[in-house]
Design a protein around this motif. Sequence first.
Motif, PDB file in Angstrom:
ATOM      1  N   GLU A 121      35.034  46.652  25.773  1.00  0.00           N
ATOM      2  CA  GLU A 121      35.112  48.238  25.091  1.00  0.00           C
ATOM      3  C   GLU A 121      34.082  48.236  23.800  1.00  0.00           C
ATOM      4  OE1 GLU A 121      38.914  47.772  27.070  1.00  0.00           O
ATOM      5  OE2 GLU A 121      37.837  46.295  25.706  1.00  0.00           O
ATOM      6  N   GLN A 168      41.992  53.247  21.106  1.00  0.00           N
ATOM      7  CA  GLN A 168      43.078  52.515  21.709  1.00  0.00           C
ATOM      8  C   GLN A 168      43.941  51.653  20.626  1.00  0.00           C
ATOM      9  OE1 GLN A 168      40.553  51.072  25.542  1.00  0.00           O
ATOM     10  NE2 GLN A 168      42.180  49.848  24.978  1.00  0.00           N
ATOM     11  N   GLN A 209      35.890  53.234  21.241  1.00  0.00           N
ATOM     12  CA  GLN A 209      36.946  52.984  22.269  1.00  0.00           C
ATOM     13  C   GLN A 209      38.104  52.096  21.695  1.00  0.00           C
ATOM     14  OE1 GLN A 209      37.300  54.869  24.833  1.00  0.00           O
ATOM     15  NE2 GLN A 209      39.335  53.980  25.182  1.00  0.00           N
ATOM     16  N   ASP A 228      45.247  46.304  23.807  1.00  0.00           N
ATOM     17  CA  ASP A 228      44.964  46.168  25.134  1.00  0.00           C
ATOM     18  C   ASP A 228      43.646  46.288  25.599  1.00  0.00           C
ATOM     19  OD1 ASP A 228      47.691  46.327  25.791  1.00  0.00           O
ATOM     20  OD2 ASP A 228      47.588  48.405  25.615  1.00  0.00           O
TER      21      ASP A 228
END
Length: 326
Positions: free
Chosen positions: A38, A46, A42, A50
């Motif tokens: 990622e 989040q 991003q 994860d």
Amino acid sequence: SPIEVSPRALLRRQIDRANRLGYDVKAGTELEFFLFQESMEQAWKQDFRDLTPSSPYIIDYHILNTSIDEGLIRKIRNDMMGAGIPVENSKGEAARGQHELNLRFDDTLVMADNHTVYKNGAKEIAQLAGRAITFMAKFRMDESGSSCHIHSSLWDRETDRSVMADESGAGLSDTFRWYLGGLLSTAADFAICWAPYINSYKRFQPGSWAPTAVGWGTDNRTLGFRVVGHGQGMRVESRIPGADCNPYIALAATIAGGLHGVENRIEPPDAYLGNGYDADLERIPHTLVDAIDRFEASEVARDAFGEETHFHLLHLAKEEWSAFNN
């Protein structure tokens, strides 16, 4: 004029202290990090949970997946070289998506500067590539932590020769023994200099390659200190600092501890043979609170850093603990 409590000034004072004793201090810092698929944006969306490691399996010395990640890792190596920072090697490390890139050892202040430029530059390069990396000491409890092993040695200022090995080139000189004795005797006192955050102490887990015991051995990775090399390459590796340490403060504490041993001719115990995680040895402070208590009570730290800087470092750690509780 220098701001005495600044990390760089703190390190310079310890280097000056070594110089007055006739020594230069050379050091190398090994930084590990995790690379993710990622981007930083991003990852933020989040809540940093994860995330997808660059590899689904451990890549320690792994040929294929380090080649898969080579596009970014090579970019970091080449851009560091372009910035005048000598890179020795990079390799996959002992977790999913974990890497290590090593810079050539140098005079301590140069090493700290190079460390700082590299760490910030690696984040910038990853960001431009749409990837995220972290230098957290412990990203996940079920993965290895990220260390900043510190290699250090004393060199004679007149001859520019290391003074760590004895005449045979294989044994420890008197100076090295005292230096090691100082590091061992101050390790718990200086823990906040090597592990400055709440997360830092999650790294010290049995069987994780991060140490829990303040001991030393020859090429024994289960202890806080490891003697490696021979002749002019002989040195001590401190395995206590995490990748989240401030290199100036961590190196200053390393020099301060070692010189305390040299000045007072502190003899280290015998090298420990066996598994340090099971050893009946002094332990590295278990939490930031334990480390704060040790540093606050340490007369060695006060003498080494001065009252103002000792207060500043202590205040920094206490504010970290207070912020966590808030």
